[in-house]
Scaffold this active site. Structure first.
Site, PDB file in Angstrom:
ATOM      1  N   GLY A  64      71.499 -33.098  62.623  1.00 11.56           N
ATOM      2  CA  GLY A  64      72.048 -32.889  63.959  1.00 11.56           C
ATOM      3  C   GLY A  64      73.536 -33.121  64.110  1.00 11.56           C
ATOM      4  N   SER A  65      74.107 -32.502  65.138  1.00  6.94           N
ATOM      5  CA  SER A  65      75.483 -32.775  65.534  1.00  6.94           C
ATOM      6  C   SER A  65      75.455 -34.052  66.373  1.00  6.94           C
ATOM      7  CB  SER A  65      76.015 -31.634  66.386  1.00  6.94           C
ATOM      8  OG  SER A  65      75.381 -31.664  67.646  1.00  6.94           O
ATOM      9  N   THR A  66      76.640 -34.458  66.826  1.00  7.51           N
ATOM     10  CA  THR A  66      76.712 -35.701  67.603  1.00  7.51           C
ATOM     11  C   THR A  66      75.977 -35.567  68.937  1.00  7.51           C
ATOM     12  OG1 THR A  66      78.841 -34.993  68.430  1.00  7.51           O
ATOM     13  CG2 THR A  66      78.862 -36.467  66.556  1.00  7.51           C
ATOM     14  N   ASP A  68      73.088 -33.968  69.195  1.00  5.14           N
ATOM     15  CA  ASP A  68      71.698 -33.618  68.892  1.00  5.14           C
ATOM     16  C   ASP A  68      70.635 -34.461  69.614  1.00  5.14           C
ATOM     17  OD1 ASP A  68      70.279 -31.616  67.255  1.00  5.14           O
ATOM     18  OD2 ASP A  68      69.299 -33.384  66.446  1.00  5.14           O
TER      19      ASP A  68
END
Lengths: 139, 427
Positions: A64-66, A68
């Site tokens: 995931g990205s930050t 997510d």
């Protein structure tokens, strides 16, 4: 019916049971799953179109990205989240997502869950004790 | 995990239910990384789901509910806290022709965020580059998210900060703590991949777009290995460093890079490697840069609707350059041209007369907004046609492309020419 117990670490508390969905891709909740419908949308995935809702979702790890964890949380609010998550290794964004959405999560099991669990098996996930109990689907 | 006395009190709920949830979250994430203890941080940088990602409809209400759970009972952030941009200014939404009901909802969500974080003492930076306003120093432990801020703090200042997630960033702000793992441990900060420039590249002539392409390409190659850039000028500007950092955060998700001679921990390549051997070497030449320019382009229609500069937010020298290129010119009336920066920089640029020059051309200089990307991907009203975008930022181009928007990627000069002509020219 014989069952198999796997021991690991609980990342997010709670105990639930349900039907397994085994996904071989790494998953970003925010970009690979429709957060209002719970459907896998990632075009490269062979699981595209499948629903994660109410499943015991097994995948290798998150990517995931930050932002997510917000995706996981939105899925839960929309009533489309998986019942529980089992990972081989835990990406902290998935852990944060499971916690903020109050979804049980277990990882680092003593056996590789991909060797034991198949889609359709009945699985109990206990995030408090860090255990997974698998009952194989009758064939 | 071993907890200090104040952490135990937080966990017991003595500082309120929000702080309790926050420390529980940090403990669980820390345990996933096998952290043995928490450390005190000296500042944090948060991003707000209801201001930056979802500011209309049901998703915005849910985002606010999540924030409310975590701030419940908290009186103040425990360290100085900066904040990421919002995604769209209501006045820009009006200019884009978004429906009034939509704009009203946006205002409501923004008002919630400003009040909530304001009460806790946030420094209202509204920028992805908090380091313009609140710099850090070598060895300082920080909390927070936003990939470019994390990369810049680790790689340029030598501060120690992990690439945290939105909720954990808020948790660090509420507790003043973060788990001790990853970038907080010196042994994890060494580089593993050597990046060499081929002879056909002269970094002294690099445009900002070239820095963007270099970083984006390297991210794709190294995946999870911290890159060590050789041969970059030691006098790189803050703007150049910002563009060296930002794309790596989207093409690789890495928290740090080393530029030999610039990064405090990389006086030499040996120091950057920490005495180990490099795990890989990546050579970058003109061919790779050109290929990346092409990869960052997703547009085929030459007529453009938007030009965005300021991903990450532009510095004053960039604003000066944009003003020089726009001086006495008019942009095409069908094009919306946005230059995004942080509030204090915009104020100074205004005092320097630069904002007037840019705005006389028909372009806008906006502050506090995720100018180049966010708002065209998320929360676009139903039926609203975004059109074709031009930018010199790889991060924006990447996210817009993923969101299905047509993007032209090129130099600042080329973007400005496109804004004036209303179309992207071949040469």
């Amino acid at each position: 019916m014989e069952s198999i117990t796997l021991k690991g670490r609980g990342a997010s508390k709670g105990a639930v049971e349900g039907e397994a969905l085994v996904i071989h891709d790494t998953i970003a909740f925010l970009s690979d799953i429709s957060i209002t419908e719970g459907i896998i949308t990632c075009p490269q995935s062979k699981f595209k179109g499948q629903s994660v809702s109410d499943k015991i979702l097994i995948f290798p790890t998150g990517k995931g990205s930050t932002a997510d964890p917000y995706g996981f949380y939105m899925l839960k609010k929309a009533g489309k989240a998986p019942k529980a998550v089992i990972n081989v290794d835990a990406n902290p964004t998935t852990v944060a997502g499971a916690i903020v959405s109050q979804t049980p999560m277990v990882y680092k099991l003593d056996k590789n869950p991909f060797d034991i669990i198949e889609t359709g098996d009945h699985v109990l996930v206990d995030g408090n004790k860090g255990i997974v109990v698998v009952t194989k689907r009758e064939t | 995990m071993k907890l200090a006395a104040d952490e135990e009190r937080m966990l017991a709920g003595e500082l309120g239910p929000g702080v309790q949830r926050a420390i529980e979250l940090l403990i669980a994430v820390g345990e996933a990384y096998e952290a043995e203890e928490m450390i005190d941080i000296s500042s944090s940088h948060i991003l707000s789901p209801e201001m930056q990602f979802w500011n209309t409809g049901q998703l915005s209400r849910w985002a606010r509910e999540l924030v409310a759970e975590y701030v419940e009972g908290a009186e103040t952030f425990r360290v100085p806290v900066t904040i990421n941009p919002i995604f769209l200014e209501p006045k820009i939404a009006e200019r884009l022709g978004y429906p009034q009901s939509y704009i009203e909802e946006m205002r409501e969500s923004l008002a919630y965020g400003m009040k909530t974080y304001g009460k806790l003492g946030v420094i209202p930076t509204y920028t992805c580059c908090p380091f313009y306003i609140y710099p850090s120093r070598q060895g300082e432990h920080l909390g927070g998210a936003e990939s470019v801020a994390v990369l810049f703090n680790n790689s340029v200042f030598g501060a120690m900060v992990n690439r945290e997630s939105g909720p954990t960033a808020l948790a660090t702000a509420l507790t003043g703590k973060t788990p001790l793992y990853g970038m907080h441990l010196p042994e994890n900060r060494h580089g593993q991949a050597i990046i060499e420039l081929k002879d056909d590249l002269d970094p002294r002539t690099f445009t900002y777009a070239d820095y963007n392409a270099l970083s984006y390409y390297v991210g794709k190659m190294v995946v999870d290995k911290i890159p060590i850039f050789l041969g970059l000028p030691k006098n790189m500007s803050i703007a150049q460093l910002k563009y060296l950092c930002a794309p790596l955060g989207v093409s690789a998700g890495l928290p740090m890079l080393h530029a030999v001679g610039v990064t405090p921990e990389a006086p030499t390549v040996e120091a950057a490697l920490g005495g180990k051997k490099a795990e890989m070497t990546v050579e970058v030449g003109k061919k790779e840069i050109n290929m990346t320019f092409e990869e960052l382009r997703s547009a085929s229609e030459r007529v453009i609707n938007y030009v965005f500069l300021g991903c990450p937010h532009v510095t004053i020298p960039e604003i000066k350059e944009i003003a020089r290129l726009l001086q006495g010119k008019k942009i095409n009336s069908d094009v919306i041209f946005i230059v995004g920066t942080a509030k204090p920089l915009r104020l100074l640029a205004q005092e320097m007369g630069l904002v007037d020059i840019i705005q006389d051309s028909g372009a806008m200089v906006v502050s506090g907004m995720c100018s180049a990307g966010s708002f065209l991907r998320r929360g676009v009203p139903e039926g609203f046609k975004v059109g074709v975008v031009a930018t010199n930022a790889a991060k924006a181009a990447h996210y817009l492309q993923v969101g299905g928007v047509q993007v032209w990627f090129g130099t600042m000069q080329k973007c400005i020419n496109a804004a004036i002509k209303g179309k992207w020219e071949a040469a």
